[in-house]
Motif scaffolding. Structure first.
Motif, PDB file in Angstrom:
ATOM      1  N   LYS A  11      35.921  10.158 -31.663  1.00 15.50           N
ATOM      2  CA  LYS A  11      35.697   8.709 -31.702  1.00 15.50           C
ATOM      3  C   LYS A  11      34.223   8.428 -32.000  1.00 15.50           C
ATOM      4  CE  LYS A  11      37.274   8.281 -27.566  1.00 15.50           C
ATOM      5  NZ  LYS A  11      37.679   7.697 -26.252  1.00 15.50           N
ATOM      6  N   ALA A  52      28.909   0.229 -26.643  1.00 16.29           N
ATOM      7  CA  ALA A  52      29.020   1.659 -26.331  1.00 16.29           C
ATOM      8  C   ALA A  52      29.615   1.864 -24.938  1.00 16.29           C
ATOM      9  CB  ALA A  52      27.651   2.323 -26.429  1.00 16.29           C
ATOM     10  N   LYS A  56      33.272   3.648 -25.169  1.00 10.57           N
ATOM     11  CA  LYS A  56      33.199   5.055 -24.756  1.00 10.57           C
ATOM     12  C   LYS A  56      33.398   6.020 -25.936  1.00 10.57           C
ATOM     13  CE  LYS A  56      34.817   4.208 -20.023  1.00 10.57           C
ATOM     14  NZ  LYS A  56      34.748   2.733 -20.121  1.00 10.57           N
ATOM     15  N   PRO A  57      32.548   5.934 -26.953  1.00 19.97           N
ATOM     16  CA  PRO A  57      32.680   6.833 -28.108  1.00 19.97           C
ATOM     17  C   PRO A  57      32.282   8.265 -27.761  1.00 19.97           C
ATOM     18  CG  PRO A  57      30.660   5.567 -28.280  1.00 19.97           C
ATOM     19  CD  PRO A  57      31.399   5.024 -27.094  1.00 19.97           C
ATOM     20  N   ASP A  58      32.781   9.205 -28.552  1.00 16.66           N
ATOM     21  CA  ASP A  58      32.364  10.600 -28.389  1.00 16.66           C
ATOM     22  C   ASP A  58      30.987  10.818 -29.020  1.00 16.66           C
ATOM     23  OD1 ASP A  58      34.820  11.500 -27.178  1.00 16.66           O
ATOM     24  OD2 ASP A  58      35.738  11.339 -29.164  1.00 16.66           O
ATOM     25  N   VAL A  59      30.788  10.191 -30.184  1.00 12.54           N
ATOM     26  CA  VAL A  59      29.537  10.350 -30.925  1.00 12.54           C
ATOM     27  C   VAL A  59      29.043   8.974 -31.378  1.00 12.54           C
ATOM     28  CG1 VAL A  59      28.412  11.349 -32.960  1.00 12.54           C
ATOM     29  CG2 VAL A  59      30.174  12.654 -31.741  1.00 12.54           C
ATOM     30  N   ILE A  60      27.749   8.733 -31.176  1.00 14.85           N
ATOM     31  CA  ILE A  60      27.120   7.510 -31.670  1.00 14.85           C
ATOM     32  C   ILE A  60      26.176   7.888 -32.807  1.00 14.85           C
ATOM     33  CG2 ILE A  60      25.579   5.580 -31.131  1.00 14.85           C
ATOM     34  CD1 ILE A  60      26.505   5.791 -28.225  1.00 14.85           C
ATOM     35  N   THR A  82      26.354   6.020 -20.981  1.00 16.35           N
ATOM     36  CA  THR A  82      27.522   6.597 -21.647  1.00 16.35           C
ATOM     37  C   THR A  82      27.455   8.120 -21.582  1.00 16.35           C
ATOM     38  OG1 THR A  82      26.629   6.924 -23.892  1.00 16.35           O
ATOM     39  CG2 THR A  82      27.330   4.687 -23.305  1.00 16.35           C
ATOM     40  N   LYS A  83      28.555   8.748 -21.949  1.00 20.20           N
ATOM     41  CA  LYS A  83      28.593  10.208 -22.047  1.00 20.20           C
ATOM     42  C   LYS A  83      28.598  10.640 -23.517  1.00 20.20           C
ATOM     43  CE  LYS A  83      31.036  10.837 -17.659  1.00 20.20           C
ATOM     44  NZ  LYS A  83      32.240  11.389 -16.982  1.00 20.20           N
ATOM     45  N   SER A  84      28.235   9.719 -24.388  1.00 19.65           N
ATOM     46  CA  SER A  84      28.284   9.965 -25.831  1.00 19.65           C
ATOM     47  C   SER A  84      27.189  10.928 -26.287  1.00 19.65           C
ATOM     48  CB  SER A  84      28.127   8.642 -26.591  1.00 19.65           C
ATOM     49  OG  SER A  84      29.054   7.679 -26.153  1.00 19.65           O
ATOM     50  N   LYS A  85      27.497  11.688 -27.328  1.00 22.08           N
ATOM     51  CA  LYS A  85      26.489  12.474 -28.023  1.00 22.08           C
ATOM     52  C   LYS A  85      25.851  11.545 -29.065  1.00 22.08           C
ATOM     53  CE  LYS A  85      27.734  16.035 -25.708  1.00 22.08           C
ATOM     54  NZ  LYS A  85      28.754  16.938 -26.188  1.00 22.08           N
ATOM     55  N   HIS A 127      29.314  16.910 -31.499  1.00 20.80           N
ATOM     56  CA  HIS A 127      30.496  16.650 -30.667  1.00 20.80           C
ATOM     57  C   HIS A 127      30.891  17.904 -29.892  1.00 20.80           C
ATOM     58  CE1 HIS A 127      34.979  16.428 -30.065  1.00 20.80           C
ATOM     59  NE2 HIS A 127      34.577  15.324 -29.460  1.00 20.80           N
TER      60      HIS A 127
END
Length: 229
Positions: A11, A52, A56-60, A82-85, A127
Motif C-alpha cells: 500500500k 497517513a 496506514k500505508p506500507d510505503v510513503i 505511522t509504521k510506514s517506510k 518495504h
C-alpha cells in the motif's frame, strides 16, 4: 483443490505538490497491480500527516519541496505517528540534504528522474526492510555515527558548528549580510530556488538545534560563524 493465496499489495501513499508528476507516477505504479497499489495522495504536508495516520500505508513516497514547508520538517511526525517506510522521491540534488533525511529516519532517497524499474525496486526494497541509498552516501552517513565521532570536538557547541558544510556557512553568511531580506531575496543572492533554501535552512536548524531564522542569526552572531565584511 486448494485455493491460490491472494497476494497482499504494497500500500503506497504519494506526497508531492506537483500534481502532474504525481499523476504520472500513479499511472506507473498502477501497472504493478496486484503487487502494489496507490491508496492515497496528498499535495501539502499538513494533509500528508493526517491522511497517513488514517490510511496506514506500507510505503510513503515523500517529496522534499512544498509551498508551506519542507518534507524534512514532517519526517519526524510521519515516523512517530505511522509504521510506514518512507522513501524520499525528489528532484533536489543536494547530497547534504539527502544525508539529513536518512539521519532523520527516512529509509531511502530516490531521484525523480530514475527509471520505472528503479522506482519499483526501491519501493520493494524499503518495504522489505532495506534501505535505498548509494554507497557513497551510506558511507558518509555511517561516518557521522561511527568512528568519526572520535575526531570531532568534545565541546557540544563546537561539535555542532563543526558539522556545518562550507555551503551551509555560505548560507549563514548571506543571511547575516541581508538580514532584513525575504527568503526569496536570499535565495536569489545564492542563485538557488526558495524551496532549496528552505530545505537547506531545515538542515542547518537541525544541526544547530535552532527553531527559526531569528534564532539562527542570533546564534551565528554570538558564535562568529560568518564575517559581515
Amino acid at each position: 483443490m486448494s485455493e491460490i493465496p491472494t497476494q497482499i499489495p504494497i500500500k503506497i501513499f504519494l506526497v508531492d505538490n506537483h500534481r502532474s508528476f504525481m499523476d504520472g507516477l500513479q499511472m506507473v505504479i498502477d501497472t504493478q497491480k496486484p503487487r502494489m497499489e496507490i491508496i492515497g495522495t496528498a499535495t501539502t504536508t499538513h494533509e500528508a500527516i493526517e491522511m497517513a495516520i488514517q490510511l496506514k500505508p506500507d510505503v510513503i513516497l515523500l517529496d522534499l519541496e512544498f509551498d508551506d514547508t519542507s518534507g524534512l520538517d514532517i519526517l519526524p511526525a510521519l515516523l512517530e505517528k505511522t509504521k510506514s517506510k518512507i522513501l524520499i522521491l525528489t528532484g533536489v540534488r543536494d547530497s547534504n540534504i539527502h544525508e539529513m533525511t536518512i539521519m532523520k529516519g527516512a529509509h531511502g532517497v530516490l531521484f525523480k528522474g530514475e527509471s520505472v524499474k528503479e522506482i519499483i525496486k526501491a519501493i520493494e526494497r524499503v518495504h522489505a526492510g532495506g534501505t535505498w541509498v548509494d554507497n557513497a552516501m551510506l558511507g558518509r552517513v555511517l561516518g557521522h555515527n561511527g568512528k568519526n565521532r572520535t575526531t570531532v570536538p568534545t565541546d557540544p557547541e563546537a561539535r555542532k558548528i563543526a558539522s556545518l558544510t562550507p555551503r551551509e556557512r555560505e548560507i549563514i553568511t548571506t543571511l547575516l549580510k541581508f538580514e532584513s531580506s525575504t527568503n526569496d531575496e536570499i535565495a536569489g543572492q545564492l542563485c538557488i530556488s526558495k524551496h532549496t533554501l528552505k530545505n537547506n535552512l531545515t538542515v542547518i536548524y537541525s544541526k544547530l538545534e535552532m527553531k527559526n531564522r531569528v534564532q539562527l542569526i542570533k546564534y551565528a552572531l554570538n558564535h562568529r560563524l560568518a564575517s559581515l565584511e
